[in-house]
Scaffold this active site. Structure first.
Site, PDB file in Angstrom:
ATOM      1  N   GLY A  34       0.759  -1.244   0.000  1.00  0.00           N
ATOM      2  CA  GLY A  34       0.000   0.000   0.000  1.00  0.00           C
ATOM      3  C   GLY A  34       0.789   1.295   0.000  1.00  0.00           C
ATOM      4  O   GLY A  34       0.217   2.360   0.245  1.00  0.00           O
ATOM      5  N   TRP A  63       2.042   2.969  -2.524  1.00  0.00           N
ATOM      6  CA  TRP A  63       1.580   3.887  -3.578  1.00  0.00           C
ATOM      7  C   TRP A  63       0.242   4.511  -3.159  1.00  0.00           C
ATOM      8  O   TRP A  63       0.013   5.691  -3.389  1.00  0.00           O
ATOM      9  CB  TRP A  63       1.435   3.153  -4.921  1.00  0.00           C
ATOM     10  CG  TRP A  63       2.745   3.011  -5.658  1.00  0.00           C
ATOM     11  CD1 TRP A  63       3.986   2.966  -5.092  1.00  0.00           C
ATOM     12  CD2 TRP A  63       2.942   2.913  -7.074  1.00  0.00           C
ATOM     13  NE1 TRP A  63       4.946   2.830  -6.072  1.00  0.00           N
ATOM     14  CE2 TRP A  63       4.337   2.792  -7.293  1.00  0.00           C
ATOM     15  CE3 TRP A  63       2.101   2.891  -8.170  1.00  0.00           C
ATOM     16  CZ2 TRP A  63       4.891   2.668  -8.561  1.00  0.00           C
ATOM     17  CZ3 TRP A  63       2.651   2.771  -9.455  1.00  0.00           C
ATOM     18  CH2 TRP A  63       4.030   2.667  -9.641  1.00  0.00           C
ATOM     19  N   ASP A 101      -5.926  -5.345  -4.954  1.00  0.00           N
ATOM     20  CA  ASP A 101      -4.838  -6.334  -4.938  1.00  0.00           C
ATOM     21  C   ASP A 101      -5.415  -7.713  -4.637  1.00  0.00           C
ATOM     22  O   ASP A 101      -6.493  -7.833  -4.046  1.00  0.00           O
ATOM     23  CB  ASP A 101      -3.781  -5.987  -3.874  1.00  0.00           C
ATOM     24  CG  ASP A 101      -2.431  -6.644  -4.179  1.00  0.00           C
ATOM     25  OD1 ASP A 101      -1.501  -5.932  -4.615  1.00  0.00           O
ATOM     26  OD2 ASP A 101      -2.302  -7.879  -4.001  1.00  0.00           O
ATOM     27  N   ASP A 104       1.674  -1.078 -10.068  1.00  0.00           N
ATOM     28  CA  ASP A 104       3.037  -1.492  -9.702  1.00  0.00           C
ATOM     29  C   ASP A 104       3.073  -3.013  -9.603  1.00  0.00           C
ATOM     30  O   ASP A 104       3.865  -3.589  -8.869  1.00  0.00           O
ATOM     31  CB  ASP A 104       3.389  -0.831  -8.351  1.00  0.00           C
ATOM     32  CG  ASP A 104       4.833  -1.037  -7.951  1.00  0.00           C
ATOM     33  OD1 ASP A 104       5.682  -1.205  -8.839  1.00  0.00           O
ATOM     34  OD2 ASP A 104       5.107  -1.035  -6.736  1.00  0.00           O
ATOM     35  N   LYS A 125       4.384  -0.595 -14.120  1.00  0.00           N
ATOM     36  CA  LYS A 125       5.732  -1.191 -14.072  1.00  0.00           C
ATOM     37  C   LYS A 125       5.950  -2.047 -15.319  1.00  0.00           C
ATOM     38  O   LYS A 125       5.044  -2.739 -15.772  1.00  0.00           O
ATOM     39  CB  LYS A 125       5.836  -2.068 -12.821  1.00  0.00           C
ATOM     40  CG  LYS A 125       7.285  -2.437 -12.471  1.00  0.00           C
ATOM     41  CD  LYS A 125       7.421  -3.749 -11.750  1.00  0.00           C
ATOM     42  CE  LYS A 125       6.854  -3.818 -10.365  1.00  0.00           C
ATOM     43  NZ  LYS A 125       7.702  -3.222  -9.335  1.00  0.00           N
TER      44      LYS A 125
HETATM   45  N1  SAM Z   1       2.715  -0.691  -5.194  1.00  0.00           N
HETATM   46  C1  SAM Z   1       2.739  -1.540  -4.011  1.00  0.00           C
HETATM   47  C2  SAM Z   1       3.202  -0.698  -2.874  1.00  0.00           C
HETATM   48  O1  SAM Z   1       3.698   0.395  -3.115  1.00  0.00           O
HETATM   49  O2  SAM Z   1       3.058  -1.125  -1.733  1.00  0.00           O
HETATM   50  C3  SAM Z   1       3.610  -2.742  -4.197  1.00  0.00           C
HETATM   51  C4  SAM Z   1       3.051  -3.719  -5.177  1.00  0.00           C
HETATM   52  S1  SAM Z   1       3.816  -5.278  -5.105  1.00  0.00           S
HETATM   53  C5  SAM Z   1       5.385  -4.946  -5.838  1.00  0.00           C
HETATM   54  C6  SAM Z   1       3.030  -6.199  -6.371  1.00  0.00           C
HETATM   55  C7  SAM Z   1       1.620  -6.616  -6.043  1.00  0.00           C
HETATM   56  O3  SAM Z   1       1.000  -7.103  -7.233  1.00  0.00           O
HETATM   57  C8  SAM Z   1       1.492  -7.756  -5.031  1.00  0.00           C
HETATM   58  O4  SAM Z   1       0.898  -7.288  -3.861  1.00  0.00           O
HETATM   59  C9  SAM Z   1       0.590  -8.794  -5.740  1.00  0.00           C
HETATM   60  O5  SAM Z   1      -0.366  -9.383  -4.897  1.00  0.00           O
HETATM   61  C10 SAM Z   1      -0.068  -7.924  -6.805  1.00  0.00           C
HETATM   62  N2  SAM Z   1      -0.637  -8.689  -7.926  1.00  0.00           N
HETATM   63  C11 SAM Z   1       0.003  -9.546  -8.763  1.00  0.00           C
HETATM   64  N3  SAM Z   1      -0.870 -10.069  -9.656  1.00  0.00           N
HETATM   65  C12 SAM Z   1      -2.086  -9.503  -9.391  1.00  0.00           C
HETATM   66  C13 SAM Z   1      -3.385  -9.643  -9.968  1.00  0.00           C
HETATM   67  N4  SAM Z   1      -3.600 -10.461 -11.012  1.00  0.00           N
HETATM   68  N5  SAM Z   1      -4.420  -8.937  -9.454  1.00  0.00           N
HETATM   69  C14 SAM Z   1      -4.199  -8.113  -8.395  1.00  0.00           C
HETATM   70  N6  SAM Z   1      -2.995  -7.935  -7.802  1.00  0.00           N
HETATM   71  C15 SAM Z   1      -1.949  -8.634  -8.292  1.00  0.00           C
END
Ligand code: SAM
Length: 293
Positions: A53, A55, A78, A119, A159
Site C-alpha cells: 500500500g 503507492w 490487490d 506497480d 511497471k
Molecule cells: N505498489 C505496491 C506498494 O507500493 O506497496 C507494491 C506492489 S507489489 C510490488 C506487487 C503486487 O501485485 C502484489 O501485492 C501482488 O499481490 C499484486 N498482484 C500480482 N498479480 C495480481 C493480480 N492479477 N491482481 C491483483 N494484484 C496482483
C-alpha cells in the site's frame, strides 16, 4: 543480512521507514510525479496491485487535502488483503477479471478514472525470460482493465521490465495513448530491469470496445467476445492459392516431354548479381579447393 546493514545499503528502504511508508516503492511514484505531474487535477484514481500500500499512501497524502468535503476517490485493488489507509477504498480482487473493473467503476458514480497506476509484479521465478513474459502479461492485463475504467485523456502508469520484447509492448500501448514514455525513477535500482511506462492522453482506437478477452489465452470468440474491427488484436492467418495445386513440401518426378525426350533443366532467369557467397564460387571455379592449399 541484518536490518541495519540493509539500512546502510539501501537508502530508500531506510527512508521509507523514516517517512512511514509501507514499502520503498513509494519513492518511485513520488519521483514519477515530480517529473510528469501526474497527480494534477486528479479526482478519481485507481491503484492496481496495491499491496502492501505504499503507492496508495502517496496518493492519499498527495491528493486528499485536510477538511476537503468532497475529496478525490482512491480505489486500491490487490489479490492480497491490505491494512486500511485513510481515504482509500480497498478491494481484494484480481485485475484480470471483468468483475474487478465493474467493482471499481461502481465507486465513481458514473464517472471514470483520471489516473490508473499499476506497480503489479508476479512472484519472480529467477528465470529472466519467464519473469519478463509474466510481467508483460500482467502489464497487458492492467492495460486491459484500464481501458474499462480510464477516461479519454487520462493517464496510465505501470511497471515494465525492459526486456528484449519491450518494443512490442510500447507499440501496443501506443495504440491507446498519444504519449508513451519509459521512465526509470532514481529509487528504482540500476541493477534491476524494472522501469515504468508513463502513458498520457488516453485515446483508444475509434470503435474500440473494452473487453477482458485475452486473445493469446481465450480461445472462444462468439457474439459476446467478438474480436473484430479495432478490437481484433490477432494477426489473421489466411491460406491462399489453389488447395488442389502443387504442395511445396512434396517431391514430384520430372515430366517426360510430349516428344518422349528427357526434360531439360532450365537456367534461372536472373542469377543473383552479387551474392554473399560469390568469393566461394570464384575460388571453386579456380579449382582452389582441390589444390590442397
Ligand atoms: N505498489 C505496491 C506498494 O507500493 O506497496 C507494491 C506492489 S507489489 C510490488 C506487487 C503486487 O501485485 C502484489 O501485492 C501482488 O499481490 C499484486 N498482484 C500480482 N498479480 C495480481 C493480480 N492479477 N491482481 C491483483 N494484484 C496482483
Amino acid at each position: 543480512m541484518g536490518k541495519s546493514s540493509k539500512d546502510k545499503r539501501d537508502i530508500y528502504y531506510r527512508l521509507a521507514k523514516e517517512n512511514g511508508y509501507r514499502a520503498r516503492s513509494a519513492f518511485k511514484l513520488l519521483q514519477i510525479n515530480e517529473h510528469f505531474n501526474i497527480f494534477k487535477d486528479v479526482r478519481n484514481v485507481v491503484d492496481l496491485c496495491a499491496a502492501p500500500g505504499s503507492w496508495s499512501q502517496v496518493l492519499s497524502q498527495q491528493l486528499i487535502k485536510e477538511g476537503d468535503q468532497d475529496p478525490p476517490k482512491i480505489i486500491a485493488v490487490d489479490l492480497q488483503a491490505m491494512a486500511p489507509l485513510p481515504g482509500v477504498i480497498q478491494y481484494q480482487g484480481d485485475i484480470t477479471k471483468t468483475s474487478t473493473a465493474e467493482k471499481i467503476i461502481s465507486h465513481f458514480q458514473g464517472g471514470l478514472a483520471d489516473l490508473v497506476v499499476c506497480d503489479g509484479a508476479p512472484d519472480v521465478t529467477g528465470l529472466h525470460d519467464m519473469d519478463e513474459y509474466i510481467q508483460a502479461q500482467l502489464l497487458l492485463a492492467a492495460l486491459n482493465i484500464t481501458t474499462h475504467i480510464l477516461r479519454t485523456g487520462g493517464t496510465f502508469v505501470a511497471k515494465i521490465f525492459r526486456g528484449k520484447d519491450i518494443t512490442l509492448l510500447y507499440a501496443q500501448l501506443k495504440l491507446f495513448f498519444k504519449t508513451v514514455t519509459c521512465s526509470k525513477p532514481r529509487s528504482s535500482r540500476n541493477s534491476s530491469v524494472e522501469a515504468f511506462v508513463v502513458c498520457q492522453n488516453y485515446s483508444p482506437p475509434e470503435g474500440y470496445v473494452p473487453s477482458m478477452v485475452n486473445p493469446m489465452m481465450d480461445l472462444s470468440y462468439n457474439e459476446t467476445n467478438p474480436l473484430v474491427g479495432p478490437n481484433r488484436m490477432i494477426v489473421p492467418f489466411i491460406a491462399c492459392g489453389d488447395l488442389e495445386g502443387f504442395d511445396s513440401d512434396m517431391t514430384y518426378p520430372l515430366p517426360v516431354l510430349p516428344d518422349g525426350s528427357e526434360y531439360q533443366s532450365l537456367e534461372p532467369h536472373q542469377a543473383p548479381i552479387a551474392p554473399p557467397y560469390q568469393t566461394f564460387l570464384d575460388l571453386k571455379r579456380s579449382n582452389f579447393f582441390n589444390k590442397g592449399v
